[in-house]
Scaffold this motif. Sequence first.
Motif, PDB file in Angstrom:
ATOM      1  N   ILE A   1     -61.159 -23.376 -30.767  1.00 33.97           N
ATOM      2  CA  ILE A   1     -60.830 -22.035 -31.277  1.00 33.97           C
ATOM      3  C   ILE A   1     -60.334 -22.131 -32.717  1.00 33.97           C
ATOM      4  CG2 ILE A   1     -59.225 -20.098 -30.997  1.00 33.97           C
ATOM      5  CD1 ILE A   1     -59.402 -20.657 -27.922  1.00 33.97           C
ATOM      6  N   TYR A   2     -59.560 -23.178 -32.999  1.00 39.18           N
ATOM      7  CA  TYR A   2     -59.060 -23.408 -34.360  1.00 39.18           C
ATOM      8  C   TYR A   2     -60.225 -23.689 -35.315  1.00 39.18           C
ATOM      9  CZ  TYR A   2     -57.148 -26.170 -38.234  1.00 39.18           C
ATOM     10  OH  TYR A   2     -56.857 -26.680 -39.470  1.00 39.18           O
ATOM     11  N   GLU A   3     -61.149 -24.544 -34.902  1.00 38.84           N
ATOM     12  CA  GLU A   3     -62.297 -24.886 -35.747  1.00 38.84           C
ATOM     13  C   GLU A   3     -63.215 -23.676 -35.946  1.00 38.84           C
ATOM     14  OE1 GLU A   3     -62.818 -27.518 -37.460  1.00 38.84           O
ATOM     15  OE2 GLU A   3     -61.253 -28.823 -36.668  1.00 38.84           O
ATOM     16  N   ARG A   4     -63.339 -22.854 -34.910  1.00 35.07           N
ATOM     17  CA  ARG A   4     -64.144 -21.628 -35.042  1.00 35.07           C
ATOM     18  C   ARG A   4     -63.528 -20.695 -36.085  1.00 35.07           C
ATOM     19  NH1 ARG A   4     -64.830 -18.021 -29.780  1.00 35.07           N
ATOM     20  NH2 ARG A   4     -62.595 -17.787 -30.140  1.00 35.07           N
ATOM     21  N   LYS A   5     -62.198 -20.601 -36.066  1.00 37.51           N
ATOM     22  CA  LYS A   5     -61.502 -19.761 -37.050  1.00 37.51           C
ATOM     23  C   LYS A   5     -61.789 -20.233 -38.466  1.00 37.51           C
ATOM     24  CE  LYS A   5     -56.875 -18.234 -38.435  1.00 37.51           C
ATOM     25  NZ  LYS A   5     -55.415 -18.409 -38.213  1.00 37.51           N
ATOM     26  N   LEU A   6     -61.764 -21.575 -38.667  1.00 38.06           N
ATOM     27  CA  LEU A   6     -62.076 -22.129 -39.988  1.00 38.06           C
ATOM     28  C   LEU A   6     -63.493 -21.761 -40.426  1.00 38.06           C
ATOM     29  CD1 LEU A   6     -60.611 -25.767 -39.957  1.00 38.06           C
ATOM     30  CD2 LEU A   6     -59.598 -23.703 -40.931  1.00 38.06           C
ATOM     31  N   ALA A   7     -64.448 -21.899 -39.492  1.00 36.45           N
ATOM     32  CA  ALA A   7     -65.856 -21.588 -39.811  1.00 36.45           C
ATOM     33  C   ALA A   7     -66.008 -20.117 -40.195  1.00 36.45           C
ATOM     34  CB  ALA A   7     -66.741 -21.930 -38.621  1.00 36.45           C
ATOM     35  N   ARG A   8     -65.342 -19.242 -39.453  1.00 42.31           N
ATOM     36  CA  ARG A   8     -65.438 -17.802 -39.744  1.00 42.31           C
ATOM     37  C   ARG A   8     -64.793 -17.469 -41.079  1.00 42.31           C
ATOM     38  NH1 ARG A   8     -64.043 -15.281 -33.723  1.00 42.31           N
ATOM     39  NH2 ARG A   8     -66.159 -15.516 -32.863  1.00 42.31           N
ATOM     40  N   GLU A   9     -63.700 -18.151 -41.404  1.00 45.78           N
ATOM     41  CA  GLU A   9     -63.043 -17.915 -42.694  1.00 45.78           C
ATOM     42  C   GLU A   9     -63.946 -18.347 -43.846  1.00 45.78           C
ATOM     43  OE1 GLU A   9     -59.308 -19.930 -42.517  1.00 45.78           O
ATOM     44  OE2 GLU A   9     -58.306 -18.298 -41.415  1.00 45.78           O
TER      45      GLU A   9
END
Length: 215
Positions: free
Chosen positions: A38-46
């Motif tokens: 979930i943390y890595e997904r947030k980075l990708a979306r940012e």
Amino acid sequence: MSLVITPNKQQALSLKNQLLLLSLPANKRVRILKTLGIYERKLARERIKKQKDVNGKPFNPRKGSGKGKLLKRLGKTLKPFVFNKNRLELKHENPSVGKVAAFHSEGGAFTMNKTRVDRRFGKLNKNQPCSRGMAKALSKKGFKVRKNKGKGYRRATIKELMSTLTMTQAGAILKRLRNREDKSSWQTKAPPRSFLGDSTVNVQRQLAQIIEQIN
């Protein structure tokens, strides 16, 4: 396309935390890796939101005059999956979307032809009215029509192009204005715009924080 993280001493976890992670119940390990996903997904979306790649550099711009954001839909369908209770994969559930994401992230080229276009967008009715997109393209290229009064020409409006031209006519005119030949196949290219990935140091740090919070 996916981000794969297997916590181990070499890739993503110190020996101390690696042993701690392995000693935890399976459900806790899955929870830790899901939280990391979930943390890595947030980075990708940012990155997509800011239009910057994993190195913090702006995405390679698209060709033409389009100004919309690139890859804006690809972050929405990213999901974290945990396999064998020890491997995290952040990827798109739909394999077709994953292929599109990989093409844009890594860059590349593929050959298009009329059959593939028809399969993807539906077979074109040659006598249907000119689309708004094609009318805008003609207007931008400076397509002109005779003035209603007096001599000379004026730039055609999008509305009148849509009402007077068919898709076939508009396509033929556009090819002429762009000086393009009527090709049976052509190559579509995209430069790399990497939005998915992380450094070992950052993964290590984040995993240690998650283990501490959950444990």
